[in-house]
Enzyme design. Structure first.
Site, PDB file in Angstrom:
ATOM      1  N   THR A 142      -7.908   0.680  17.263  1.00  0.00           N
ATOM      2  CA  THR A 142      -8.706   0.616  18.346  1.00  0.00           C
ATOM      3  C   THR A 142      -9.661   2.047  18.099  1.00  0.00           C
ATOM      4  O   THR A 142      -9.926   2.322  19.398  1.00  0.00           O
ATOM      5  CB  THR A 142      -7.730   0.816  19.531  1.00  0.00           C
ATOM      6  N   TYR A 161       0.881  -1.232  -0.118  1.00  0.00           N
ATOM      7  CA  TYR A 161       0.030   0.121   0.089  1.00  0.00           C
ATOM      8  C   TYR A 161       0.840   1.161  -0.072  1.00  0.00           C
ATOM      9  O   TYR A 161       2.043   1.253   0.429  1.00  0.00           O
ATOM     10  CB  TYR A 161      -0.901  -0.195   1.207  1.00  0.00           C
TER      11      TYR A 161
END
Ligand SMILES: *[C@@H]1O[C@H](CO)[C@@H](O)[C@H](O)[C@H]1NC(C)=O
Ligand SMILES: *[C@@H]1O[C@H](CO)[C@@H](O)[C@H](O)[C@H]1NC(C)=O
Ligand SMILES: *[C@@H]1O[C@H](CO)[C@@H](O)[C@H](O)[C@H]1NC(C)=O
Length: 327
Positions: free
Chosen positions: A239, A165
């Site tokens: 998270t 990426y």
């Protein structure tokens, strides 16, 4: 009775519609918080993240979410987990430290390539950010727990897959996109040398308010990556919203230390701009998420034979789990 009920229904429909309108006008990437804010306006806390924005559905519906409670009895020894390979570059690193309103965040300068591979990672991952989570009290602050126990803080070194990426944003939503090395923070008389650069009084007080930034030079990132031969790993999520389930977590079986004074200076950072009310950044943690069917693997050779796991090629693990962190 029927009439009253009818009125109630109309009324509640009205309330739901107006609050939905208010909510939709507020939806943007930054519209979330860890704690209820005192000013009175609603900002979604972790239990609402997945409900207020369809792009964040995984925060509520995901089955591979982070953080988790590491129950050492459920760990599986995998002798084929090699040590992590860490390339910190030959020069010392520069980086910018930010108060993002939610975390203390340090981003290495673009020219400096720090990357990790090996261990559970099939690709090479580039360091994007060093992020600190910490509590308002010493008994809380880490996102991950160890046998139900929290630590005063947790350093997360967030890396993205540089083989596949172009950048972090693309990787975060893609398979195998993210690798996060996590280290628990404990309190002691002496401080980790890298964290000492970030948390000494002269430096940390430069980022007291949201959006404050401070440039640090001559950082030796190798001081922060601990002895990485022993770790615990599992597949989870980032998270914070959108909670994409693209993260390989690597929890190092050894804490880093900061001083009580440094912890206190962290607690004096504000979530807000200087002209707004002081709101401590502490307790910037997402609550634990269910492990469900996932495996927690480790290269710590311990005595108990774990459950069967697709990745577990161990026949008869013999050693005991390293109790280092629990001391
Ligand atoms: C795990 O520990 C046992 C008992 O000491 C030892 O025989 C075995 O070789 C160890 N396995 C690995 C992969 O180190
Ligand atoms: C770091 O990235 C470089 C360039 O992509 C690569 O050649 C090297 O093997 C990587 N090192 C590690 C430790 O992953
Ligand atoms: C990340 O990479 C993608 C694909 O190459 C590109 O479209 C996007 O603009 C990049 N984003 C940033 C923040 O650089």
């Amino acid at each position: 009775m029927h009439i009253v009920w009818g009125i109630l229904q109309i009324f509640s429909a009205y309330v739901i519609r107006t609050s939905a309108q208010q909510i939709s006008s507020k939806i943007h990437d930054g519209w979330w918080a860890y704690k209820d804010v005192v000013q009175g306006s609603f900002v979604p806390v972790p239990s609402f993240w997945g409900l207020v924005n369809t792009a964040w559905n995984l925060c509520a519906m995901g089955k591979r979410q982070s953080p988790i409670d590491i129950e050492t009895s459920r760990m599986i020894f995998d002798p084929y987990l090699t040590p992590l390979r860490i390339n910190t570059g030959t020069r010392k690193m520069g980086g910018t430290m930010y108060n993002t309103g939610r975390h203390v965040s340090l981003r290495p300068d673009k020219a400096h390539l720090v990357n990790i591979s090996g261990g559970p990672l099939g690709y090479s991952y580039r360091l994007e950010e060093v992020r600190l989570h910490f509590g308002s009290e010493d008994e809380q602050g880490s996102e991950h727990l160890l046998n139900g126990q929290a630590f005063p803080g947790e350093v997360q070194l967030i890396h993205y897959n540089q083989d596949l990426y172009a950048n972090y944003s693309e990787a975060a939503k893609s398979p195998n996109g993210i690798a996060i090395v996590s280290i628990f923070i404990k309190l002691s008389e002496a401080s980790n040398m890298f964290l000492n650069r970030m948390l000494n009084r002269d430096t940390i007080t430069r980022i007291t308010y949201k959006h404050d930034a401070f440039l640090l030079m001559g950082l030796n990132i190798a001081d922060l990556y601990p002895d990485t031969t022993r770790y615990i790993t599992y597949d989870g999520s980032i998270t914070i919203p959108p909670c994409f389930e693209t993260a390989t977590w690597i929890l190092i079986n050894k804490p880093v230390y900061i001083t009580q004074m440094q912890m206190n200076s962290l607690r004096l950072l504000s979530q807000n701009e200087p002209y707004k009310i002081f709101l401590s950044m502490s307790d910037n943690t997402r609550p634990g998420q269910p492990l469900l069917q996932r495996c927690i693997r480790t290269n710590i050779n311990f005595s108990k034979q774990g459950r069967d796991c697709p990745n577990n090629r161990a026949v008869r693990p013999q050693y005991r789990v390293n109790q280092w962190l629990l001391k």
